[in-house]
Design a protein around this motif. Sequence first.
Motif, mmCIF file in Angstrom:
data_model
loop_
_atom_site.group_PDB
_atom_site.id
_atom_site.type_symbol
_atom_site.label_atom_id
_atom_site.label_comp_id
_atom_site.label_asym_id
_atom_site.label_seq_id
_atom_site.Cartn_x
_atom_site.Cartn_y
_atom_site.Cartn_z
ATOM 1 N N SER A 140 -5.326 27.626 -1.069
ATOM 2 C CA SER A 140 -5.773 26.314 -1.949
ATOM 3 C C SER A 140 -5.031 25.272 -1.428
ATOM 4 O O SER A 140 -4.379 25.325 -0.468
ATOM 5 N N PRO A 141 -5.418 24.060 -1.923
ATOM 6 C CA PRO A 141 -4.914 22.783 -1.218
ATOM 7 C C PRO A 141 -3.564 22.842 -1.656
ATOM 8 O O PRO A 141 -2.786 21.711 -0.974
ATOM 9 N N LEU A 142 -2.835 23.423 -2.578
ATOM 10 C CA LEU A 142 -1.275 23.559 -2.837
ATOM 11 C C LEU A 142 -0.630 23.959 -1.679
ATOM 12 O O LEU A 142 0.567 23.561 -1.229
ATOM 13 N N SER A 150 -9.028 18.215 -1.219
ATOM 14 C CA SER A 150 -7.923 17.796 -1.275
ATOM 15 C C SER A 150 -6.956 18.293 -2.388
ATOM 16 O O SER A 150 -7.852 18.445 -3.285
ATOM 17 N N LEU A 151 -5.705 18.092 -2.497
ATOM 18 C CA LEU A 151 -5.128 18.495 -3.552
ATOM 19 C C LEU A 151 -5.124 17.740 -4.817
ATOM 20 O O LEU A 151 -5.461 18.006 -5.916
ATOM 21 N N LYS A 152 -5.369 16.402 -4.509
ATOM 22 C CA LYS A 152 -5.623 15.507 -5.583
ATOM 23 C C LYS A 152 -7.076 15.651 -6.336
ATOM 24 O O LYS A 152 -6.919 15.629 -7.620
ATOM 25 N N ALA A 153 -8.006 16.038 -5.368
ATOM 26 C CA ALA A 153 -9.337 16.254 -5.985
ATOM 27 C C ALA A 153 -9.344 17.437 -6.746
ATOM 28 O O ALA A 153 -10.117 17.462 -7.924
ATOM 29 N N SER A 154 -8.375 18.544 -6.482
ATOM 30 C CA SER A 154 -8.519 19.678 -7.209
ATOM 31 C C SER A 154 -7.754 19.579 -8.377
ATOM 32 O O SER A 154 -8.224 20.205 -9.509
ATOM 33 N N ILE A 155 -6.710 18.764 -8.386
ATOM 34 C CA ILE A 155 -6.156 18.554 -9.792
ATOM 35 C C ILE A 155 -6.767 17.714 -10.716
ATOM 36 O O ILE A 155 -7.118 18.124 -11.769
ATOM 37 N N ASP A 156 -7.609 16.821 -10.097
ATOM 38 C CA ASP A 156 -8.412 15.856 -11.152
ATOM 39 C C ASP A 156 -9.578 16.812 -11.624
ATOM 40 O O ASP A 156 -9.857 16.664 -12.694
ATOM 41 N N ARG A 157 -10.392 17.562 -10.729
ATOM 42 C CA ARG A 157 -11.200 18.542 -11.243
ATOM 43 C C ARG A 157 -10.720 19.319 -12.467
ATOM 44 O O ARG A 157 -11.365 19.638 -13.387
ATOM 45 N N ALA A 158 -9.525 20.110 -12.101
ATOM 46 C CA ALA A 158 -8.840 20.815 -13.001
ATOM 47 C C ALA A 158 -8.547 20.150 -14.385
ATOM 48 O O ALA A 158 -9.055 20.705 -15.669
ATOM 49 N N LEU A 159 -8.134 18.874 -14.397
ATOM 50 C CA LEU A 159 -7.701 18.274 -15.288
ATOM 51 C C LEU A 159 -9.087 17.727 -16.188
ATOM 52 O O LEU A 159 -9.143 17.982 -17.620
#
Length: 165
Positions: A140-142, A150-159
């Motif tokens: 994973s991006p982490l 990207s990590l930012k994109a994954s976090i934003d998608r999750a939120l």
Amino acid sequence: MNVMEPLSRSWLPRGRLARRTRGLLLGGLWLRWVTRRQAQDLDQQLAIGVDPIASDELSLRAGQLASARVRARFACVLRGAVALADAPFDPVRMGPAIRRAQVRESRKRLLELAERLGGGGYLGVQGLAITSLLVGDGVSPLYSKAAGDSLKASIDRALLALDMG
């Protein structure tokens, strides 16, 4: 309807679904075992938006992801990644190989995600599955540069997906 007639249970599922959900515990031991073995594949399906009702395994996995215990574990992993990224690098006590620079850049969003997971209330299954893949998948991006996102994109998608549902 005669008072002596047994009540009709027409609302119960019939066929394959009804046979597979009988068991010793909720969903049966076999279903729990299969779901545990296929957890990552099921998470990937839920993360792209497959309906949890599509199969017994998906339904059970959605319930597992929504449990307070699993949500607390995800929040703990996210907070731990931030703490590890903020700590000075110590080659003697190497922890998990996280992408330290990206985690420091996304610190605020990771802590926001951990806070949302730690709080009560309903969260979208798709967001929980995305978070599960983020914290549990070694590519994973982490953890890996090889991740397609990207990590930012994954976090934003999750939120965003946590709010939907």
